[in-house]
Design a protein around this motif. Structure first.
Motif, PDB file in Angstrom:
ATOM      1  N   ASN A  77     -37.307  19.831  17.503  1.00  0.00           N
ATOM      2  CA  ASN A  77     -37.449  21.282  17.381  1.00  0.00           C
ATOM      3  C   ASN A  77     -38.199  21.699  16.125  1.00  0.00           C
ATOM      4  O   ASN A  77     -38.532  22.865  15.959  1.00  0.00           O
ATOM      5  CB  ASN A  77     -36.071  21.946  17.394  1.00  0.00           C
ATOM      6  CG  ASN A  77     -35.392  21.792  18.742  1.00  0.00           C
ATOM      7  OD1 ASN A  77     -36.049  21.804  19.777  1.00  0.00           O
ATOM      8  ND2 ASN A  77     -34.075  21.636  18.726  1.00  0.00           N
ATOM      9  N   LYS A  78     -38.458  20.751  15.243  1.00  0.00           N
ATOM     10  CA  LYS A  78     -39.147  21.047  13.995  1.00  0.00           C
ATOM     11  C   LYS A  78     -40.645  21.193  14.237  1.00  0.00           C
ATOM     12  O   LYS A  78     -41.252  20.427  14.984  1.00  0.00           O
ATOM     13  CB  LYS A  78     -38.893  19.927  12.986  1.00  0.00           C
ATOM     14  CG  LYS A  78     -39.478  20.188  11.609  1.00  0.00           C
ATOM     15  CD  LYS A  78     -39.155  19.019  10.673  1.00  0.00           C
ATOM     16  CE  LYS A  78     -39.745  19.252   9.295  1.00  0.00           C
ATOM     17  NZ  LYS A  78     -39.461  18.106   8.383  1.00  0.00           N
ATOM     18  N   TYR A 163     -46.066  24.543  18.596  1.00  0.00           N
ATOM     19  CA  TYR A 163     -45.566  23.383  17.855  1.00  0.00           C
ATOM     20  C   TYR A 163     -46.096  23.256  16.425  1.00  0.00           C
ATOM     21  O   TYR A 163     -45.611  22.414  15.662  1.00  0.00           O
ATOM     22  CB  TYR A 163     -45.914  22.093  18.614  1.00  0.00           C
ATOM     23  CG  TYR A 163     -45.493  22.110  20.058  1.00  0.00           C
ATOM     24  CD1 TYR A 163     -44.153  22.148  20.409  1.00  0.00           C
ATOM     25  CD2 TYR A 163     -46.442  22.112  21.091  1.00  0.00           C
ATOM     26  CE1 TYR A 163     -43.756  22.162  21.743  1.00  0.00           C
ATOM     27  CE2 TYR A 163     -46.062  22.136  22.420  1.00  0.00           C
ATOM     28  CZ  TYR A 163     -44.718  22.165  22.742  1.00  0.00           C
ATOM     29  OH  TYR A 163     -44.329  22.197  24.056  1.00  0.00           O
TER      30      TYR A 163
END
Length: 331
Positions: A77-78, A163
């Protein structure tokens, strides 16, 4: 990699830069050293890295790129660092879509866990410098535009929006691509990017720098390499003020802009023992260190290796360690 020095006897040569390129008087061009173009892949079988081709600019100039996304994005999720990359090839051969750089970036992206955007900047002979420098700046501006809240910009890339970490934007490249990245970083130190985007780091692998006065081992050689470097620069930027001492290729020239103005927070310079640019790159590193620049400066010496070894033969133990060192910087 294609490699041929056989000329077409039916055509008259206008100019050539051996062993790289030959230009004929009828306007046709032979790129003598160039790897084949390959398509992107939604999941590379060796690295699981996905790639696709994208448009940066539709006109004035038309610019495209290949973007690479690591498999880790599916379970992480980073947000990922973004690396704006410029390939090598003396400003006249190779591309963002060639097998040589496609394969290399698959490996680097997988190892680094980053998003990479490999820019297909304009090449010689139809686009002499400063075209590539302009393309690099346009590409960085396009990247910065993704931080805007405008919803009507159809030229934004979804992988970057979903992202990408725009607080960790890197630029860099190899050889002339590293030269390009240096000059963009210098420009970023004096000009504001859209939405005040900042370059976090600059990665310069064996950057193409030179000058009229021999330094280091250059003075002990027969000046063949020194002459070749000058021929390359004169071919790619024939109208450069000051010739080989123009600050774009000789950032350590007496009248070059102060390196303290570099527009980034950290920098890694890499050199190899068998690279003709080694002494120039060490001079550049030392000049940045002494300039008063406030960023974090690192030097990596890869040992007894040829120029660009990690790209041409990335499966060796030394190349794998080299790529791991690059990955440790791109965080």
């Amino acid at each position: 990699m294609a490699y041929s020095l056989t000329s077409n006897n039916k055509k008259e040569i206008e100019k050539e830069l051996l062993p790289l390129i030959r230009v004929y008087k009828d306007g046709s061009v032979e790129r003598l050293i160039e790897s084949p173009i390959v398509p992107p892949s939604l999941q590379d079988p060796q690295t699981n890295v996905s790639s696709k081709d994208i448009i940066i600019s539709n006109n004035n100039p038309s610019l495209s790129a290949r973007i690479f996304l690591p498999y880790s994005h599916k379970h992480n999720n980073k947000k990922l660092p973004i690396f704006l990359y410029f390939h090598g090839g003396a400003f006249c051969v190779e591309s963002a879509f060639s097998s040589l750089y496609h394969n290399y970036l698959n490996i680097l992206v997988s190892e680094s866990n980053i998003i990479a955007v490999s820019v297909d900047y304009r090449l010689l002979p139809h686009h002499p410098l400063p075209a590539a420098y302009e393309d690099g700046w346009i590409s960085l501006q396009w990247l910065a535009s993704h931080t805007s809240n405008e919803i009507n910009n159809n030229n934004k890339e979804q992988w970057l929006l979903d992202y990408g970490d725009f607080n960790k934007v890197y630029i860099g490249g190899d050889t002339n691509g590293a030269n390009l990245a240096h000059n963009i970083a210098m420009r970023a130190g004096t000009e504001t990017l859209p939405n005040n985007l900042k370059i976090f780091g600059v990665l310069l692998c064996s950057p193409f720098f030179w000058g009229s006065k021999s330094i280091g081992l250059e003075a002990l050689e027969d000046n063949e390499r020194h002459g070749l470097a000058i021929k390359v620069w004169n071919f790619v930027y024939p109208n450069a003020k000051g010739g080989i001492d123009n600050h774009m290729v000789n950032p350590c020239a007496d009248d070059a802009p102060n390196l303290a103005t570099l527009g980034c927070s950290k920098m890694l310079v890499t050199v190899t023992d068998k690279d003709e640019f080694r002494d120039r790159d060490l001079l550049y590193y030392d000049s940045v260190r002494k300039s008063g620049w406030q960023g974090q400066l690192e030097l990596f010496e890869a040992g007894d290796e040829e120029h660009g070894f990690q790209i041409f033969n990335h499966q060796t133990h030394t190349a794998k360690n080299f790529i791991k060192r690059l990955a440790s910087f791109l965080v």
